[in-house]
Design an enzyme around this catalytic site. Structure first.
Site, short mmCIF file in Angstrom:
data_model
loop_
_atom_site.label_atom_id
_atom_site.label_comp_id
_atom_site.label_asym_id
_atom_site.label_seq_id
_atom_site.Cartn_x
_atom_site.Cartn_y
_atom_site.Cartn_z
N THR A 109 0.85 -1.19 0.00
CA THR A 109 0.00 0.00 0.00
C THR A 109 0.89 1.24 0.00
O THR A 109 2.08 1.17 0.33
CB THR A 109 -0.91 0.02 1.23
OG1 THR A 109 -0.10 0.12 2.41
CG2 THR A 109 -1.76 -1.23 1.30
N GLU A 128 -5.69 -4.01 -1.59
CA GLU A 128 -6.16 -5.19 -0.86
C GLU A 128 -7.24 -5.97 -1.61
O GLU A 128 -7.60 -7.08 -1.18
CB GLU A 128 -6.71 -4.75 0.51
CG GLU A 128 -5.67 -4.19 1.46
CD GLU A 128 -5.44 -2.68 1.33
OE1 GLU A 128 -4.84 -2.10 2.24
OE2 GLU A 128 -5.86 -2.10 0.29
N LYS A 132 -16.25 17.12 9.37
CA LYS A 132 -17.31 17.24 10.37
C LYS A 132 -17.41 18.69 10.80
O LYS A 132 -16.51 19.24 11.43
CB LYS A 132 -17.05 16.34 11.58
CG LYS A 132 -18.28 16.18 12.47
CD LYS A 132 -18.11 15.05 13.47
CE LYS A 132 -19.44 14.75 14.15
NZ LYS A 132 -19.32 13.63 15.11
N TRP A 190 -21.80 15.86 8.91
CA TRP A 190 -20.78 15.38 7.98
C TRP A 190 -20.92 16.05 6.62
O TRP A 190 -22.02 16.24 6.11
CB TRP A 190 -20.87 13.87 7.80
CG TRP A 190 -20.53 13.09 9.04
CD1 TRP A 190 -21.39 12.35 9.81
CD2 TRP A 190 -19.24 12.96 9.64
NE1 TRP A 190 -20.71 11.79 10.86
CE2 TRP A 190 -19.39 12.13 10.78
CE3 TRP A 190 -17.98 13.47 9.34
CZ2 TRP A 190 -18.33 11.79 11.61
CZ3 TRP A 190 -16.92 13.13 10.17
CH2 TRP A 190 -17.09 12.31 11.28
#
Length: 545
Positions: free
Chosen positions: A185, A331, A440, A445
């Protein structure tokens, strides 16, 4: 009492060696084209490729490569890298593609953590290699002489290794669950983490990429992976293309719009894959000179890595090219979802169709998805947000030698992606943000991705990144960092007005900053952590635009 019944099917392993042999037997005359560093073209056929991939496997075995040994590749997209894609696993080894865009310290860490035994390096990348070579533990380094120059002293010649092959090579006995490939990654949070792909996962992923309702890679295609071969196996495209015997075209290090368009035109490319950054540049070049290029009508452009703005999808439609929006991760090998219009949506209004195409799409067969928040699994209502979690036969179940990262999986075995998403009643996944990038403000949100995509629909905006910055009253407020198109002018007031009819007032950025370029990760994504750090005081010490 009836006797137990058993399957009468053969136990036939799903391994990459079958794909390699199939390519040689059925598609020998098909071309593989690569652009060298000097922009000249290297051409050969699948027959040549298979012979050389097996010569590489023989050479590695002769050097003592044992089953499971890792072989690192520090290479651009070209024929020799394709040989490594198949030759290393054919010898029983593990192909470990190294991200050449990482800092040399990170590359050294990854080589050592993976315990690479050998390295294969492009000659043009030897200067990069020398920046970390003294910190890695490898036995031999083979240099691919792409430029035609002699291999520098102290390194082995890749071509000499292949030339020593006798052709008397027998594949080792391989189980489909044996490791075949390895990627790390990008390490935007913490150390990079290693994902090890099995033969079975790569073969099944290749089948998925060839389905008509996913990427539809077929023998009739001319395929060009713009996405680097060191980035999640170029999204599995070289494996799928080899399985079906498609003509393959590799751009080498030349990823600028003009070079790509010239290659699309000369080789009659029908399918290409890359991140939005690449495609935005290509679209701008087409818009500047729409009659200059003669591309295959209906050419398919797979887009992943980050969200494809709706404006970009519309832009390519104007040129007769079709964007296929997809989502995945290191992944997930990486194909997780693909966005095509389902048949029951084909008669919907055009605006609604574009909204669906701009979503990440529905899960491909054998990939299961769910969205989970504090209240549990979210309904598929297109509104309720939560963390996207996935599972499937090509989804990682652990990281290589990093037990401390086990929290990335749930107790019932789902991978926690770190993406915030919704799923609508039709099954379309929409990524609204990364968990760490969600804003936030005043307890509510805000999706930075939605704001970015809307801003990039403005005719004066080339790119835009939105981040949450600390605010003394509202906890966080959105900040828009904008790159204007060449020669274009736009003010913060005009951009705020452009957004006003699309979002609630409290979603609108309090400030707009104009820059020449937005910093990016090695995978081409916006480096939002750097933007948050750079502008962390903007709402406390500067006037908002």
């Amino acid at each position: 009492m009836a006797t137990m019944i058993a399957s009468t099917m053969m136990a036939y392993p799903l391994t990459l060696t079958h794909l390699l042999e199939r390519a040689g037997k059925l598609f020998g005359p098909v071309e593989i084209v690569s652009r060298r560093p000097d922009k000249s073209l290297h051409r050969y056929t699948y027959a040549d490729f298979v012979r050389r991939a097996k010569a590489l496997a023989e050479g590695l075995k002769r050097l003592g490569l044992a089953k499971g040994d890792r072989v690192g590749t520090l290479m651009w997209n070209h024929y020799a890298h394709l040989e490594a894609y198949f030759g290393i696993p054919a010898a029983g080894g593990v192909l470990h593609t190294l991200n050449l865009r990482l800092h040399p310290d990170e590359i050294a860490y990854i080589v050592n953590h993976a315990e690479d035994r050998f390295l294969i390096v492009d000659d043009v990348l030897v200067p990069l290699l020398r920046q970390f070579e003294d910190r890695i533990r490898v036995e031999r380094i083979f240099v691919v002489p792409l430029t035609g120059q002699a291999v520098p002293e102290g390194y082995d010649d890749y071509e000499a290794l292949l030339a020593e092959a006798t052709g008397d090579f027998a594949y080792p006995e391989l189980d489909e669950n044996d490791p075949a490939g390895m990627c790390y990654t990008s390490g935007t949070t913490g150390r990079p983490k290693g994902v090890v792909y099995s033969h079975r996962a790569l073969v099944l992923h290749s089948f998925a990429a060839a389905l008509a309702d996913t990427l539809a890679v077929s023998h009739r295609d001319t395929v060009l992976p713009v996405v680097p071969m060191f980035h999640v196996n170029a999204w599995g495209v070289p494996f799928a293309a080899t399985m079906v015997g498609a003509k393959q075209v590799f751009p080498g290090p030349h990823l600028d719009p003009e070079s790509l368009l010239a290659l699309f035109e000369s080789e009659r490319v029908t399918f290409a894959a890359g991140v939005p950054t690449i495609w935005l540049g290509v679209l701008q070049a087409l818009d500047r000179s729409p009659r200059r290029w003669s591309l295959v009508p209906g050419m398919r452009l797979a887009v992943g890595g980050s969200a494809a703005p709706e404006a970009m999808i519309r832009g390519f439609d104007r040129h007769g090219l079709r964007v296929i929006h997809a989502w995945g991760m290191t992944e997930t090998t990486p194909l997780g979802t693909v966005s095509h219009l389902k048949s029951d949506l084909a008669e919907r209004p055009v605006e609604e169709q574009y909204a669906y195409r701009a979503k990440q799409g529905i899960p491909v067969p054998f990939v299961e998805v769910r969205v989970v928040n504090d209240d549990g699994e979210a309904p598929w209502d297109g509104q309720t947000m939560g963390e996207l979690q996935v599972r499937g036969p090509w989804v990682a179940a652990a990281y290589h030698n990093q037990p401390e990262a086990a929290s990335s999986w749930t107790a019932d075995g789902w991978f926690r992606t770190g993406d915030v998403a919704t799923i609508d009643p039709h099954g379309y996944v929409k990524i609204t943000d990364r968990v760490k990038d969600l804003i936030k403000s005043g307890g509510e949100w805000i999706s930075s991705v939605d704001l970015e995509n809307a801003l990039m629909a403005h005719p004066a905006v080339a790119e835009a990144a939105v981040v949450g910055v600390a605010h003394p009253k509202w906890q966080e407020r959105p900040l828009a960092v904008v790159v204007k198109k060449e020669g274009a002018e736009v003010t913060p007031e005009e951009l705020r007005a452009f957004l006003a009819d699309k979002f609630p007032k409290w979603w609108l950025p309090d400030a707009f900053v104009f820059v020449n370029a937005i910093p990016r990760t090695s995978a081409g994504k916006f480096l939002k952590a750097k933007l948050r750090e750079q502008y962390r005081d903007i709402y406390g010490t500067a006037d908002a635009g």
